[in-house]
Design a protein around this motif. Structure first.
Motif, PDB file in Angstrom:
ATOM      1  N   ALA A 166      12.360 -16.248   1.492  1.00 32.12           N
ATOM      2  CA  ALA A 166      12.573 -17.592   1.032  1.00 32.12           C
ATOM      3  C   ALA A 166      13.936 -17.919   1.157  1.00 32.12           C
ATOM      4  O   ALA A 166      15.030 -17.286   0.984  1.00 32.12           O
ATOM      5  N   SER A 167      14.164 -19.480   1.132  1.00 28.09           N
ATOM      6  CA  SER A 167      15.626 -19.800   0.927  1.00 28.09           C
ATOM      7  C   SER A 167      15.588 -20.482  -0.471  1.00 28.09           C
ATOM      8  O   SER A 167      14.700 -20.683  -1.142  1.00 28.09           O
ATOM      9  N   LEU A 168      16.788 -20.511  -0.813  1.00 25.06           N
ATOM     10  CA  LEU A 168      16.940 -20.808  -2.295  1.00 25.06           C
ATOM     11  C   LEU A 168      18.476 -21.167  -2.596  1.00 25.06           C
ATOM     12  O   LEU A 168      19.466 -20.936  -1.807  1.00 25.06           O
ATOM     13  N   THR A 169      18.863 -21.647  -3.807  1.00 26.77           N
ATOM     14  CA  THR A 169      19.976 -21.947  -4.238  1.00 26.77           C
ATOM     15  C   THR A 169      20.456 -21.016  -5.327  1.00 26.77           C
ATOM     16  O   THR A 169      19.700 -21.068  -6.149  1.00 26.77           O
ATOM     17  N   SER A 170      21.817 -20.384  -5.205  1.00 31.03           N
ATOM     18  CA  SER A 170      21.907 -19.593  -6.236  1.00 31.03           C
ATOM     19  C   SER A 170      22.815 -20.463  -7.553  1.00 31.03           C
ATOM     20  O   SER A 170      22.870 -21.488  -7.419  1.00 31.03           O
ATOM     21  N   GLU A 171      23.363 -19.361  -8.479  1.00 30.12           N
ATOM     22  CA  GLU A 171      23.794 -20.094  -9.490  1.00 30.12           C
ATOM     23  C   GLU A 171      24.955 -20.699  -9.414  1.00 30.12           C
ATOM     24  O   GLU A 171      25.407 -21.725 -10.040  1.00 30.12           O
ATOM     25  N   THR A 172      25.833 -20.490  -8.199  1.00 28.20           N
ATOM     26  CA  THR A 172      26.967 -20.902  -7.865  1.00 28.20           C
ATOM     27  C   THR A 172      26.744 -22.074  -6.844  1.00 28.20           C
ATOM     28  O   THR A 172      27.741 -22.845  -6.629  1.00 28.20           O
ATOM     29  N   GLY A 173      25.385 -22.504  -6.718  1.00 28.22           N
ATOM     30  CA  GLY A 173      25.283 -23.530  -5.848  1.00 28.22           C
ATOM     31  C   GLY A 173      25.196 -23.281  -4.345  1.00 28.22           C
ATOM     32  O   GLY A 173      25.154 -24.228  -3.293  1.00 28.22           O
ATOM     33  N   ALA A 174      25.315 -22.133  -3.913  1.00 29.43           N
ATOM     34  CA  ALA A 174      25.099 -21.808  -2.537  1.00 29.43           C
ATOM     35  C   ALA A 174      23.778 -21.831  -1.978  1.00 29.43           C
ATOM     36  O   ALA A 174      22.915 -21.390  -2.928  1.00 29.43           O
ATOM     37  N   ALA A 175      23.982 -22.050  -0.588  1.00 30.14           N
ATOM     38  CA  ALA A 175      22.565 -21.903   0.132  1.00 30.14           C
ATOM     39  C   ALA A 175      22.368 -20.314   0.239  1.00 30.14           C
ATOM     40  O   ALA A 175      23.311 -19.718   0.890  1.00 30.14           O
ATOM     41  N   CYS A 176      21.198 -19.541   0.015  1.00 29.36           N
ATOM     42  CA  CYS A 176      20.956 -18.189  -0.008  1.00 29.36           C
ATOM     43  C   CYS A 176      19.661 -17.969   0.529  1.00 29.36           C
ATOM     44  O   CYS A 176      18.958 -18.958   0.637  1.00 29.36           O
ATOM     45  N   THR A 177      19.655 -16.861   1.131  1.00 32.02           N
ATOM     46  CA  THR A 177      18.150 -16.301   1.707  1.00 32.02           C
ATOM     47  C   THR A 177      17.978 -15.174   0.669  1.00 32.02           C
ATOM     48  O   THR A 177      18.851 -14.143   0.125  1.00 32.02           O
ATOM     49  N   GLY A 178      16.472 -14.947   0.461  1.00 35.76           N
ATOM     50  CA  GLY A 178      16.062 -13.853  -0.396  1.00 35.76           C
ATOM     51  C   GLY A 178      14.865 -13.318   0.186  1.00 35.76           C
ATOM     52  O   GLY A 178      13.979 -14.071   0.671  1.00 35.76           O
ATOM     53  N   MET A 179      14.603 -11.848  -0.058  1.00 32.02           N
ATOM     54  CA  MET A 179      13.335 -11.241   0.054  1.00 32.02           C
ATOM     55  C   MET A 179      13.000 -10.708  -1.064  1.00 32.02           C
ATOM     56  O   MET A 179      13.660  -9.901  -1.594  1.00 32.02           O
ATOM     57  N   PHE A 180      11.615 -10.823  -1.541  1.00 31.70           N
ATOM     58  CA  PHE A 180      11.249 -10.564  -2.650  1.00 31.70           C
ATOM     59  C   PHE A 180       9.653  -9.754  -2.541  1.00 31.70           C
ATOM     60  O   PHE A 180       8.858 -10.219  -1.651  1.00 31.70           O
ATOM     61  N   GLU A 181       9.238  -8.885  -3.666  1.00 27.32           N
ATOM     62  CA  GLU A 181       8.073  -8.285  -3.529  1.00 27.32           C
ATOM     63  C   GLU A 181       7.501  -8.350  -4.977  1.00 27.32           C
ATOM     64  O   GLU A 181       8.462  -8.005  -5.766  1.00 27.32           O
ATOM     65  N   GLY A 182       6.436  -8.331  -5.376  1.00 30.00           N
ATOM     66  CA  GLY A 182       5.818  -8.113  -6.281  1.00 30.00           C
ATOM     67  C   GLY A 182       4.077  -8.344  -6.582  1.00 30.00           C
ATOM     68  O   GLY A 182       3.609  -8.748  -5.662  1.00 30.00           O
ATOM     69  N   SER A 183       3.679  -7.932  -7.865  1.00 26.83           N
ATOM     70  CA  SER A 183       2.308  -8.156  -8.276  1.00 26.83           C
ATOM     71  C   SER A 183       2.110  -8.792  -9.360  1.00 26.83           C
ATOM     72  O   SER A 183       2.851  -8.836 -10.423  1.00 26.83           O
ATOM     73  N   ILE A 184       1.191  -9.859  -9.439  1.00 30.26           N
ATOM     74  CA  ILE A 184       0.847 -10.579 -10.452  1.00 30.26           C
ATOM     75  C   ILE A 184      -0.451 -10.178 -11.185  1.00 30.26           C
ATOM     76  O   ILE A 184      -1.391 -10.165 -10.095  1.00 30.26           O
ATOM     77  N   LEU A 185      -0.524  -9.863 -12.408  1.00 36.32           N
ATOM     78  CA  LEU A 185      -1.652  -9.207 -13.046  1.00 36.32           C
ATOM     79  C   LEU A 185      -2.354 -10.084 -14.263  1.00 36.32           C
ATOM     80  O   LEU A 185      -1.558 -11.070 -14.607  1.00 36.32           O
ATOM     81  N   ASP A 186      -3.536  -9.863 -14.355  1.00 36.06           N
ATOM     82  CA  ASP A 186      -4.190 -10.564 -15.549  1.00 36.06           C
ATOM     83  C   ASP A 186      -5.143  -9.867 -16.036  1.00 36.06           C
ATOM     84  O   ASP A 186      -6.038  -9.120 -15.559  1.00 36.06           O
ATOM     85  N   ALA A 187      -4.876  -9.593 -17.385  1.00 34.68           N
ATOM     86  CA  ALA A 187      -5.709  -8.477 -18.146  1.00 34.68           C
ATOM     87  C   ALA A 187      -7.051  -9.210 -18.841  1.00 34.68           C
ATOM     88  O   ALA A 187      -7.519  -8.516 -19.879  1.00 34.68           O
ATOM     89  N   GLY A 188      -7.235 -10.585 -18.283  1.00 31.87           N
ATOM     90  CA  GLY A 188      -8.252 -11.020 -19.130  1.00 31.87           C
ATOM     91  C   GLY A 188      -8.110 -12.297 -19.982  1.00 31.87           C
ATOM     92  O   GLY A 188      -6.717 -12.489 -20.137  1.00 31.87           O
TER      93      GLY A 188
END
Length: 428
Positions: free
Chosen positions: A319-341
């Motif tokens: 993904a592309s994103l803007t950092s806290e300093t306002g800089a144009a950045c690139t990031g790569m992320f991974e994760g799981s979203i869970l739902d327990a009901g």
């Protein structure tokens, strides 16, 4: 959300516990790579790399041959950890299935396997090389190029005798590359160890399976890594939160819980500002999560982790994103979203039972990302709990802690896949 004041987190804890329990260390390569046993290879790309040298990738489009090579990997077993040495050629086998999902394995020319940031002595790699038509002992294109260059210099450059009065001024030293600015050193966090870029700052939060870390370069805060063991719980809608608040008693900390309407990794990351606000309102201590603003997903790959049977979505995204300093950045992320009901009242699910697990990634400025990504990956994959911390948790009877060893093992498996995903994105 809080580790100590949850109403519904026990359900999520049980979800994690069910996945962590009953897994022991195994030597078979496929037992160490999540999802390998169910992966159906249909094509293959082989990369050869050594230092700064990279050969032209070789593509195997014949499904039968790709399956044969993938099958040969099933018989590879891992031995002791050995020294990582860049003098050896690395063969990266990147398989793709019918849906386009990818899985990679890295073999060294001396028969070792690189996995989770470590190098293992291994048996069975010769069969993989044979199936792929690779002879590691054959002279490589790199060595041929070096030999040709040396021979050419010897034949075409005449010997020159400098005159005594001539002073030779050395060439100015080239500016160091971004890789050279980050040297990994051992970091002892008390309950965990990892390889961290020298001079970096690091903060931690939580405990056992909920442990989280964030580290960054103080000279360039836009370069950072993080791992969040668990985020949540979340309400599933603003309506659910409002209804819960109307029913709750005064001073109920759960009324501060955030909302996660989009149950995806991108939705979770885009909602980190709200999560930070809720966290600050509930937790007595402070922890600053990575600031992610204006995020746009550039590419997304579905993944499968040990949490798959409980997850509503799992993904690896660039993904592309803007950092806290306002800089144009690139990031790569991974994760799981869970739902327990959930539990509905008047047609509204008011249960704050949505959560996120194993959220991790790297961020760097756009022009720097591809260069620094490999060293950041190496740092992130080295995170592991100490044996003493695991034993301490077990003695205290913490249910999550009893499986802290599995957290480290699982992270190695998951992060190995992230290493491969990063390399794939960087090559494209």
């Amino acid at each position: 959300m809080t580790r100590t004041k949850r109403m519904t987190a026990a359900v999520l804890t049980l979800v994690l516990l069910l996945n962590f329990a009953g897994c022991g260390a195994k030597n078979a390569l496929f037992d160490r790579v999540s999802g390998a046993g169910k992966f159906a290879a249909k094509s293959l790309t082989i990369y050869e790399e050594k230092g700064s040298f990279a050969a032209e990738p070789k593509t195997v489009r014949d499904a039968k041959q790709a399956e044969e090579i993938f099958g040969a990997l099933k018989d590879v077993t891992l031995g002791e950890v050995v020294k990582t040495d860049d003098k050896y050629m690395r063969y990266i086998f990147t398989f793709a299935d019918a849906s386009g999902s990818k899985m990679s394995f890295t073999l060294r020319e001396d028969g070792c396997v690189v996995l989770g940031g470590k190098t293992y002595d291994a048996l069975g790699t010769d069969t993989v090389f044979e199936a792929a038509g690779i002879d590691p002992d054959e002279e490589t294109a790199e060595s041929k190029t070096e030999a040709f260059s040396e021979a050419s210099n010897a034949q075409t450059e005449p010997e020159v005798t400098p005159e005594p009065e001539v002073t030779v001024t050395p060439e100015p030293t080239a500016e160091p590359t971004p890789e050279a600015t980050y040297t990994l050193v051992g970091y002892d966090g008390g309950v965990f160890t990892m390889q961290l870029p020298q001079g970096w700052q690091i903060v931690t939060d939580g405990e056992y399976a909920s442990y989280s870390i964030r580290a960054w370069d103080p000279n360039d805060p836009d370069v950072q890594i993080f791992y969040y063991g668990e985020l949540g719980p979340y309400f599933k809608s603003a309506e659910a939160k409002a209804q819960y608040q109307s029913m709750s008693t005064s001073n109920d900390p759960l009324t501060y819980l955030p909302v996660l309407e989009d149950p995806t990794l991108a939705g979770c990351l885009n909602a980190m500002d709200d999560y930070q606000d809720a966290y600050d309102g509930i937790m007595p201590q402070s922890f600053a999560f990575a600031k992610i603003q204006n995020m746009t997903v550039l590419s997304e790959t579905p993944i499968t982790t040990p949490l798959a049977s409980y997850a509503v979505s799992e993904a690896s995204i660039l993904a592309s994103l803007t950092s806290e300093t306002g800089a144009a950045c690139t990031g790569m992320f991974e994760g799981s979203i869970l739902d327990a009901g959930g539990y509905e009242i008047d047609g509204v699910d008011v249960t704050p039972s949505r959560g996120a697990a194993n959220i991790f990634g790297i961020i760097a400025p756009e022009g720097k990302f591809e260069t620094v990504a490999p060293i950041l990956i190496q740092s992130l994959t080295s995170f592991t709990f100490t044996d003493e911390y695991i034993q301490e948790a077990i003695r205290q009877g913490n249910m999550q802690a009893e499986n802290a060893a599995e957290v480290s093992r699982r992270n190695n498996e998951m992060m190995e896949r992230v290493v491969n995903d990063f390399c794939e994105y960087i090559r494209q």
